[in-house]
Design an enzyme around this catalytic site. Structure first.
Site, mmCIF file in Angstrom:
data_model
loop_
_atom_site.group_PDB
_atom_site.id
_atom_site.type_symbol
_atom_site.label_atom_id
_atom_site.label_comp_id
_atom_site.label_asym_id
_atom_site.label_seq_id
_atom_site.Cartn_x
_atom_site.Cartn_y
_atom_site.Cartn_z
ATOM 1 N N CYS A 52 -8.409 -2.196 1.005
ATOM 2 C CA CYS A 52 -9.297 -3.259 0.525
ATOM 3 C C CYS A 52 -10.563 -2.719 -0.130
ATOM 4 O O CYS A 52 -11.126 -1.718 0.330
ATOM 5 C CB CYS A 52 -9.707 -4.165 1.662
ATOM 6 S SG CYS A 52 -8.331 -4.809 2.597
ATOM 7 N N GLU A 107 7.285 7.982 -3.737
ATOM 8 C CA GLU A 107 6.116 7.117 -3.952
ATOM 9 C C GLU A 107 6.189 6.421 -5.309
ATOM 10 O O GLU A 107 5.904 5.245 -5.431
ATOM 11 C CB GLU A 107 4.824 7.953 -3.965
ATOM 12 C CG GLU A 107 4.289 8.357 -2.621
ATOM 13 C CD GLU A 107 2.997 9.174 -2.755
ATOM 14 O OE1 GLU A 107 2.064 8.880 -2.023
ATOM 15 O OE2 GLU A 107 2.923 10.107 -3.589
ATOM 16 N N TRP A 112 -5.527 -5.338 0.611
ATOM 17 C CA TRP A 112 -4.264 -4.654 0.946
ATOM 18 C C TRP A 112 -3.862 -5.210 2.296
ATOM 19 O O TRP A 112 -4.528 -4.969 3.307
ATOM 20 C CB TRP A 112 -4.494 -3.140 1.007
ATOM 21 C CG TRP A 112 -3.243 -2.336 1.157
ATOM 22 C CD1 TRP A 112 -2.424 -1.903 0.159
ATOM 23 C CD2 TRP A 112 -2.677 -1.828 2.376
ATOM 24 N NE1 TRP A 112 -1.386 -1.175 0.680
ATOM 25 C CE2 TRP A 112 -1.517 -1.118 2.039
ATOM 26 C CE3 TRP A 112 -3.033 -1.920 3.721
ATOM 27 C CZ2 TRP A 112 -0.710 -0.484 2.984
ATOM 28 C CZ3 TRP A 112 -2.236 -1.298 4.668
ATOM 29 C CH2 TRP A 112 -1.090 -0.598 4.297
ATOM 30 N N ARG A 115 -7.777 1.719 -5.280
ATOM 31 C CA ARG A 115 -7.533 1.846 -3.852
ATOM 32 C C ARG A 115 -6.188 1.262 -3.432
ATOM 33 O O ARG A 115 -5.709 1.533 -2.335
ATOM 34 C CB ARG A 115 -8.665 1.158 -3.080
ATOM 35 C CG ARG A 115 -10.017 1.776 -3.353
ATOM 36 C CD ARG A 115 -11.121 0.943 -2.795
ATOM 37 N NE ARG A 115 -11.104 0.898 -1.349
ATOM 38 C CZ ARG A 115 -11.651 1.820 -0.554
ATOM 39 N NH1 ARG A 115 -12.243 2.854 -1.078
ATOM 40 N NH2 ARG A 115 -11.591 1.699 0.747
HETATM 41 C C1 G6P Z 1 -2.755 7.794 0.945
HETATM 42 C C2 G6P Z 1 -2.624 8.232 -0.505
HETATM 43 C C3 G6P Z 1 -2.148 9.676 -0.561
HETATM 44 C C4 G6P Z 1 -3.086 10.565 0.238
HETATM 45 C C5 G6P Z 1 -3.265 10.071 1.675
HETATM 46 C C6 G6P Z 1 -4.404 10.777 2.385
HETATM 47 O O1 G6P Z 1 -1.504 7.722 1.525
HETATM 48 O O2 G6P Z 1 -1.731 7.391 -1.196
HETATM 49 O O3 G6P Z 1 -2.106 10.104 -1.904
HETATM 50 O O4 G6P Z 1 -2.586 11.852 0.260
HETATM 51 O O5 G6P Z 1 -3.600 8.684 1.687
HETATM 52 O O6 G6P Z 1 -5.601 10.429 1.757
HETATM 53 P P1 G6P Z 1 -6.899 11.320 1.772
HETATM 54 O O7 G6P Z 1 -7.917 10.509 1.028
HETATM 55 O O8 G6P Z 1 -7.279 11.489 3.232
HETATM 56 O O9 G6P Z 1 -6.586 12.606 1.133
#
Ligand code: G6P
Length: 607
Positions: A2, A486, A74, A27
């Protein structure tokens, strides 16, 4: 996840709210909405799906008002429908919320018993109803918010708009991020500095359990009933809407930015003249470190997997790695003198943040590798190792991951030097290999048509795809499979080459492409055997190797690509770019939503 924006302005705010929501689109979200005060009454416009739907709605039914709030949602509680879209409102208050109110059921039961009627399936509505019940008891908005904070459990960021009160907006945070922006006679509040950038560069970041009252000329921040000060900082972000340049998608733009941002990151961590690593000063002595524990989620976790090899090999340090959501609840004992490294692009991922808090309780020295300097994870850490990736908008991480790898390799080299496990020549050799990376990545990007061909001919039509790798290429295989699922929604799994015969080999037939990540490193012969095992069973092989590897195995593969030659130690960084391109072009061929894949969020602020 969100996104939140609130504006206490002087002119109509709806177009500004929508503009800010566009900057929060990255986001990931599935509905959106705005609310303003019109003649003192709360008026809302909400829509399921993308922001264009909300824009169309606002165009059909304009929403005047000079104070308002906006939200991209979300879904967590209640499906993504207009009814559940935020702002969630009663006749007294409208709320936008990021996070989860964990005791919502208990609060809802109480509020329903009082005779209150709920109109959505969201956990958020208990906040609106709770505040309303306090307001009806003649409490002021300030009293109501202060009291509500004491009742809410969970991690959240909230902004509230009150009917009849053109003069105030209120916010509160616990866990999820919230920033206040200062204008000239106008005030702003939003998820991050990116959302506020078109309006102001003067930003202050709220701390956990802060609640804030915004008025036209400034704000007051409280912890409980205590007034506190939060410093105003200058955000360096541009107010322009982030553009895709000449690229069709943010993801492709960000893949192409990798030579530059890796160069920028190297600039911070390497001295090219002496070919040596330079790390920020750290309150720790690497020779006395008993163990390194690394934790992260998603793609960032694969960065930890690669780094485990590096720290073990170059610094001879024992390393444990674990996905943060498991680590934080298992509560493993951590040895005295240990270091915990959290890796996170956003610095906001709630599981990673809580895992780091657990490590803090175990008296570990806290290091973090983050891309957002003011993030919660950065602020909790003893040492912040910044990646210089710049804002990453595509939901699937690309340049953030490769810059994380660069920072982690530099740190492992620094640790190795301090521990005397890495010679000066070795350090120079590795530094040179890193310095050459941007050029090698550029060469890989120039071969884009080869990746497109493999994607279109071999991968896009598949139902399942396997990725194999060994050693440093095993995490790359996992990342390749993650990117493919993904983006293209094709089922894909990554395996350690040696594990294939213990199960996945049963899947191999002429319908399952197998992507083999195989630079000619010291264990190339081993992955070559696994390659042959797939071939013997009629599997469709895609080979990612260098010229030597392709000379040896290429003729036996359905498709192969010879990547530039690099030192095997840095190969995961280069080969990651190759698997990113395969996933991108496969998704392009399938026509999926590349920058915002279904159901995914970029900053995961709920458990
Ligand atoms: C989500 C995103 C990923 C990312 C993960 C961890 O799942 O889609 O691309 O690797 O979060 O996020 P961070 O901001 O902690 O790297």
């Amino acid at each position: 996840m969100c996104g939140i924006i609130g504006i206490l302005g002087k002119a109509p705010v709806t177009p500004l709210l929508v503009e800010a929501l566009k900057r929060l689109e990255y986001r990931g979200y599935d509905s959106a909405g705005v609310a303003t005060l019109v003649n003192g009454h709360i008026e809302r416009r909400r829509a399921e799906g993308k922001l264009v739907n909300l824009e169309a709605r606002v165009a059909r039914e304009p929403l005047p008002g000079i104070i308002g709030i906006g939200h991209t949602r979300w879904a967590t509680h209640g499906k993504p429908s207009e009814r559940n879209a935020h702002p969630i409102a009663t006749d007294r208050v409208a709320i936008v919320h990021n996070g989860i109110i964990e005791n919502f059921q208990e609060l809802k039961d109480e509020l329903v018993a009082e005779g209150r009627k709920f109109e959505s399936d969201t956990d958020t509505e208990v906040v609106a109803q709770l505040l309303t019940s306090y307001l009806e008891l003649q409490m002021s908005p300030e009293e109501a918010m202060g009291k509500a904070m004491g009742r809410l459990r969970g991690a959240f960021a909230l902004v509230a708009l009150f009917s009849g009160r053109h003069d105030i907006l209120m916010g509160a945070r616990r866990g999820s991020s919230l920033a206040v922006g200062y204008g000239e006679g106008e005030m702003y509040i939003g998820t991050d500095a990116l959302a506020l950038a078109p309006f102001t560069s003067r930003v202050s970041y709220l701390e956990d359990n802060d609640w804030v009252v915004l008025k036209a000329d400034g704000c007051s921040v409280y912890q409980g009933t205590q007034k506190v000060e939060r410093p105003i900082k200058k955000s360096g972000l541009s107010g322009d809407l982030m553009g895709k340049g000449n690229h069709q998608h943010f993801m492709l733009k960000e893949i192409h930015e990798q030579p530059a941002v890796i160069g920028d990151t190297l600039h911070s961590y390497l001295d090219p003249a002496t070919r040596s690593v330079r790390l920020p000063s750290m309150p720790l002595d690497w020779t006395k470190v008993s163990r390194v524990t690394m934790t992260a989620c998603g793609t960032a976790f694969y960065a930890c997997m690669v780094a485990k090899y590096w720290f073990e090999k170059l610094a001879r340090l024992p390393v444990e790695i674990e996905v943060a959501s498991e680590f934080r609840y298992r509560e493993p004992p951590l040895p005295e003198g240990g270091v915990c490294i959290a890796v996170s692009q956003s610095g906001e991922t709630v599981d990673t943040l809580e895992a780091l808090r657990y490590a803090q309780s175990q008296k570990q020295t806290l290091l973090s590798v983050v891309n957002v300097p003011e993030s919660a994870i950065a602020r909790l850490s003893n040492v912040v190792l910044m990646t210089r990736a710049g804002p990453e908008i595509g939901v699937a991480s690309t340049k953030a991951f490769t810059t994380q790898l660069v920072v982690l390799l530099a740190t492992a080299i620094g640790a190795g030097r301090a521990r005397g496990t890495l010679s000066r020549q070795e350090e120079e050799r590795l530094a040179l290999a890193m310095i050459e990376l941007p050029a090698r990545i550029n060469e890989t990007l120039n071969m884009e048509e080869d990746y497109r061909r493999i994607a279109e001919n071999t991968l896009a039509g598949a139902r399942d795809v396997l990725y194999l790798g060994r050693g440093l290429s095993f995490p790359v295989a996992l990342e390749g499979a993650l990117k493919l699922k993904e983006l293209s929604y094709i089922h894909a799994e990554g395996y350690a080459g040696g594990e294939m015969k213990h199960g996945p080999i049963a899947l191999i037939d002429d319908a399952v492409p197998v992507v083999v990540v195989a630079p000619t490193d010291p264990i190339f012969d081993k992955i070559a055997s696994n390659f042959e095992q797939v071939r013997a069973r009629g599997g469709r092989l895609v080979l990612l190797s260098d010229a030597r590897g392709v000379a040896r195995l290429g003729a036996k593969a359905e498709m192969s690509i010879a990547l530039p030659d690099v030192d095997p130690v840095v190969s995961p960084i280069l080969y990651t770019v190759a698997v990113q391109l395969l996933a991108y072009y496969t998704a392009l061929a399938k026509g999926t939503d590349i920058d915002q894949p279904r159901n995914l969020a970029k900053s995961v602020t709920v458990e």
